[in-house]
Design a protein around this motif. Structure first.
Motif, mmCIF file in Angstrom:
data_model
loop_
_atom_site.group_PDB
_atom_site.id
_atom_site.type_symbol
_atom_site.label_atom_id
_atom_site.label_comp_id
_atom_site.label_asym_id
_atom_site.label_seq_id
_atom_site.Cartn_x
_atom_site.Cartn_y
_atom_site.Cartn_z
ATOM 1 N N GLY A 1 0.787 -1.222 0.000
ATOM 2 C CA GLY A 1 0.000 0.000 0.000
ATOM 3 C C GLY A 1 0.819 1.272 0.000
ATOM 4 O O GLY A 1 0.277 2.376 0.112
ATOM 5 N N LYS A 2 2.148 1.119 -0.098
ATOM 6 C CA LYS A 2 3.032 2.296 -0.090
ATOM 7 C C LYS A 2 3.776 2.382 -1.413
ATOM 8 O O LYS A 2 3.615 1.541 -2.297
ATOM 9 N N GLU A 3 4.637 3.381 -1.519
ATOM 10 C CA GLU A 3 5.458 3.523 -2.732
ATOM 11 C C GLU A 3 6.375 2.314 -2.893
ATOM 12 O O GLU A 3 6.984 1.852 -1.929
ATOM 13 N N LYS A 4 6.470 1.814 -4.117
ATOM 14 C CA LYS A 4 7.374 0.699 -4.409
ATOM 15 C C LYS A 4 8.739 1.263 -4.817
ATOM 16 O O LYS A 4 8.850 2.397 -5.289
ATOM 17 N N VAL A 5 9.771 0.436 -4.619
ATOM 18 C CA VAL A 5 11.132 0.846 -4.971
ATOM 19 C C VAL A 5 11.703 -0.150 -5.980
ATOM 20 O O VAL A 5 11.714 -1.364 -5.727
ATOM 21 N N VAL A 6 12.181 0.353 -7.112
ATOM 22 C CA VAL A 6 12.765 -0.477 -8.171
ATOM 23 C C VAL A 6 14.230 -0.071 -8.319
ATOM 24 O O VAL A 6 14.532 1.119 -8.483
ATOM 25 N N THR A 7 15.129 -1.044 -8.266
ATOM 26 C CA THR A 7 16.560 -0.737 -8.169
ATOM 27 C C THR A 7 17.389 -1.334 -9.295
ATOM 28 O O THR A 7 17.203 -2.487 -9.686
ATOM 29 N N PHE A 8 18.325 -0.530 -9.782
ATOM 30 C CA PHE A 8 19.427 -0.948 -10.655
ATOM 31 C C PHE A 8 20.674 -0.739 -9.806
ATOM 32 O O PHE A 8 20.885 0.349 -9.276
ATOM 33 N N GLU B 1 20.548 2.929 -19.793
ATOM 34 C CA GLU B 1 19.556 3.757 -20.500
ATOM 35 C C GLU B 1 18.234 3.024 -20.680
ATOM 36 O O GLU B 1 17.159 3.647 -20.697
ATOM 37 N N TYR B 2 18.287 1.675 -20.779
ATOM 38 C CA TYR B 2 17.052 0.897 -20.926
ATOM 39 C C TYR B 2 16.251 0.923 -19.621
ATOM 40 O O TYR B 2 15.022 0.894 -19.634
ATOM 41 N N PHE B 3 16.969 0.987 -18.520
ATOM 42 C CA PHE B 3 16.312 1.095 -17.210
ATOM 43 C C PHE B 3 15.576 2.432 -17.093
ATOM 44 O O PHE B 3 14.416 2.477 -16.653
ATOM 45 N N VAL B 4 16.223 3.514 -17.523
ATOM 46 C CA VAL B 4 15.595 4.841 -17.458
ATOM 47 C C VAL B 4 14.375 4.907 -18.375
ATOM 48 O O VAL B 4 13.314 5.424 -17.988
ATOM 49 N N GLU B 5 14.511 4.354 -19.580
ATOM 50 C CA GLU B 5 13.386 4.395 -20.531
ATOM 51 C C GLU B 5 12.206 3.561 -20.022
ATOM 52 O O GLU B 5 11.044 3.960 -20.150
ATOM 53 N N ALA B 6 12.502 2.402 -19.444
ATOM 54 C CA ALA B 6 11.426 1.566 -18.889
ATOM 55 C C ALA B 6 10.769 2.272 -17.701
ATOM 56 O O ALA B 6 9.536 2.215 -17.536
ATOM 57 N N ALA B 7 11.587 2.935 -16.890
ATOM 58 C CA ALA B 7 11.056 3.685 -15.742
ATOM 59 C C ALA B 7 10.084 4.762 -16.214
ATOM 60 O O ALA B 7 9.013 4.967 -15.607
ATOM 61 N N ARG C 1 2.294 6.739 -10.499
ATOM 62 C CA ARG C 1 3.330 7.585 -9.879
ATOM 63 C C ARG C 1 3.742 7.010 -8.538
ATOM 64 O O ARG C 1 4.501 7.632 -7.807
ATOM 65 N N ASN C 2 3.262 5.813 -8.242
ATOM 66 C CA ASN C 2 3.494 5.241 -6.915
ATOM 67 C C ASN C 2 4.761 4.377 -6.851
ATOM 68 O O ASN C 2 4.838 3.433 -6.088
ATOM 69 N N VAL C 3 5.744 4.706 -7.686
ATOM 70 C CA VAL C 3 6.986 3.925 -7.754
ATOM 71 C C VAL C 3 8.177 4.879 -7.756
ATOM 72 O O VAL C 3 8.145 5.929 -8.399
ATOM 73 N N ARG C 4 9.209 4.508 -7.038
ATOM 74 C CA ARG C 4 10.482 5.259 -7.084
ATOM 75 C C ARG C 4 11.553 4.363 -7.705
ATOM 76 O O ARG C 4 11.553 3.153 -7.495
ATOM 77 N N PHE C 5 12.451 4.971 -8.429
ATOM 78 C CA PHE C 5 13.526 4.236 -9.095
ATOM 79 C C PHE C 5 14.873 4.652 -8.518
ATOM 80 O O PHE C 5 15.118 5.841 -8.287
ATOM 81 N N CYS C 6 15.723 3.654 -8.297
ATOM 82 C CA CYS C 6 17.044 3.887 -7.704
ATOM 83 C C CYS C 6 18.107 3.331 -8.649
ATOM 84 O O CYS C 6 18.042 2.161 -9.033
ATOM 85 N N MET C 7 19.057 4.173 -9.049
ATOM 86 C CA MET C 7 20.186 3.711 -9.855
ATOM 87 C C MET C 7 21.449 3.860 -9.013
ATOM 88 O O MET C 7 22.053 4.929 -8.935
ATOM 89 N N GLU D 1 15.416 14.854 -18.679
ATOM 90 C CA GLU D 1 14.761 15.065 -19.984
ATOM 91 C C GLU D 1 13.411 14.357 -20.054
ATOM 92 O O GLU D 1 12.454 14.858 -20.653
ATOM 93 N N ARG D 2 13.336 13.177 -19.441
ATOM 94 C CA ARG D 2 12.097 12.396 -19.499
ATOM 95 C C ARG D 2 11.067 12.890 -18.471
ATOM 96 O O ARG D 2 9.962 12.362 -18.386
ATOM 97 N N GLY D 3 11.478 13.848 -17.659
ATOM 98 C CA GLY D 3 10.541 14.415 -16.681
ATOM 99 C C GLY D 3 10.287 13.529 -15.488
ATOM 100 O O GLY D 3 9.230 13.621 -14.846
ATOM 101 N N ILE D 4 11.254 12.645 -15.147
ATOM 102 C CA ILE D 4 11.032 11.712 -14.027
ATOM 103 C C ILE D 4 12.080 11.895 -12.924
ATOM 104 O O ILE D 4 12.209 11.045 -12.048
ATOM 105 N N ALA D 5 12.803 13.009 -12.965
ATOM 106 C CA ALA D 5 13.885 13.221 -11.995
ATOM 107 C C ALA D 5 13.383 13.204 -10.552
ATOM 108 O O ALA D 5 14.111 12.817 -9.632
ATOM 109 N N ASP D 6 12.111 13.610 -10.348
ATOM 110 C CA ASP D 6 11.569 13.632 -8.976
ATOM 111 C C ASP D 6 11.280 12.232 -8.444
ATOM 112 O O ASP D 6 11.066 12.054 -7.245
#
Length: 422
Positions: free
Chosen positions: A243-250, A261-267, A275-281, A297-302
């Protein structure tokens, strides 16, 4: 059986996956009960475990005579090498190396890791290998990756003992086919001299056979494994993200080979749906700045985080805090990190172009370039609790059976075949 092993890095000083593999193989061989390993390292720090092997500090091996007494040697290198061994090595100086950049002990310094003058260090390491090979008694030589192939060749020339080389990666993997001719020639020369070539995957074995023109009869697949989690890492709590934000990690080197770059594009595609997911590289590398800019550039920096290079406990805290681990490598000879993620109960998505895909079943496999499939897989694990729980539980059960002891038993068999003792 006595093995003279040449390595480049060893825990706890980890610069890449080579340290983890070298440690696992050493421990796996020790578990066989009848193998003694002498491991040569360019720059040990003195805090490496010598449970599975006796470590030779190549930066304390005298290659030029210096009139020094026992107490001085003990003061200078006593934390990394037995002073008695220094004097034993000094008896086997085989040429006049005073013209080289030797120190007050007649030894050569090494930076440790992968410095700008890496090729010079590889050459110096191979010179010192001749000294060690003249001093030690051993049955077989085992050299890890191209960095130590010249050392393995020199030891073979000196001793006449058979040479096994371990191919953890080739320049075809690191460069997407745009090979460095110098590195390629070192790799090929090592393979030509080798009596046995151990490859971390069938993918790598086929590269060795087809791109380096090696006899398939001397090339063997030796998959990597993973060590059981130490208790301190097992005790790291796994947060409940229900029920909380999920975290996806590279987590890895942010370089061309790893497909960041494929990770960023998939994100980007996932974040168009939720919008309930955060990505970690996590990691560092020559593409890090480019990935930061791409996320912007993709507008997902936040929703994107770049915590930098991690080691030790940080790695496992990061993996346990993640709901999905992604390894979208373009060319991955093996890839131990998904096994470590699955140990932590983190569902993993890996590219079909990775060696570990040959032995893992309880994970999701996609082509590295298929960002639609990658995005679908990430979204599904994050939003389908039964899929998440299945991959978490079954993945952990699977990797718990992939042990270095089994790898050690297979390497022992290859040693015996190479020696003609079987």
């Amino acid at each position: 059986m006595k093995v003279l092993m040449f390595g480049w890095e060893y825990p706890p000083h980890v610069f890449g996956g080579l340290a983890t593999a070298n440690y696992g193989i050493s421990e796996g061989l020790k578990a066989q009960g009848d193998i003694e390993t002498v491991l040569c390292l360019p720059h040990p720090f003195g805090d490496e475990s010598q449970h599975a092997c006796r470590i030779v500090a190549m930066n304390a091996v005298p290659i030029a005579w210096r009139d020094v007494d026992y107490d001085y040697v003990k003061q200078r290198v006593g934390n990394i090498m037995d002073p008695d061994y220094y004097f034993k090595l000094r008896e086997h100086i085989y040429a006049d190396f005073n013209y080289m950049n030797v120190n007050d002990l007649g030894a050569m310094e090494f930076a440790g890791g992968y410095p700008g003058n890496l090729h010079e260090e590889i050459n110096n390491y191979s010179i010192i290998a001749g000294q060690v090979a003249r001093t030690e008694e051993f049955d077989i030589i085992h050299a890890h990756d191209w960095l130590t192939f010249p050392a393995g060749i020199h030891a073979k020339q000196v001793s006449g003992k058979p040479l096994c080389i371990h191919v953890h990666a080739t320049d075809f993997d690191r460069s997407r086919g745009k090979v460095n001719p110098t590195v390629y020639s070192i790799e090929k020369n090592g393979m030509d001299w080798a009596d046995c070539i151990m490859c971390v995957s069938e993918l790598t074995r086929q590269t060795v056979i087809n791109q380096y023109h090696q006899d398939p009869r001397k090339c063997f697949t030796v998959h990597n494994a993973v060590y059981p989690l130490p208790q301190e890492y097992q005790d790291i709590p796994r947060p409940d993200h229900t029920g909380k934000e999920k975290v996806v990690t590279f987590l890895g080197r942010i370089t061309m080979q790893k497909g960041p770059e494929y990770f960023v594009e998939a994100a980007t595609m996932v974040l168009h749906r939720t919008r309930n997911v955060r990505f970690c590289m996590a990691g560092s590398g020559d593409m890090m700045d480019a990935m930061i800019h791409l996320a912007a550039e993709r507008g997902i920096a936040d929703r994107f985080h770049f915590p930098g290079f991690m080691r030790g406990k940080q790695v496992y805290e990061c993996l346990k805090n993640s709901d999905v681990y992604v390894m979208p490598s373009v060319s991955e000879p093996f890839g131990i990190s998904p096994l470590e993620a699955m140990q932590c109960g983190t569902p993993s998505i890996i590219s079909k172009q990775s060696g570990c895909a040959e032995i893992l079943d309880n994970c999701i496999k996609v082509d590295y370039w298929d960002i639609h499939a990658l995005a679908d897989a990430i979204y599904s694990i994050c939003h389908n609790e039964s899929l998440f729980n299945y991959l978490k539980d079954e993945g952990k059960k699977e990797v718990d059976q992939i042990t270095w002891e089994k790898v050690g038993a297979w390497i022992r068999t290859l040693y015996l075949r190479t020696l003609g003792w079987e």
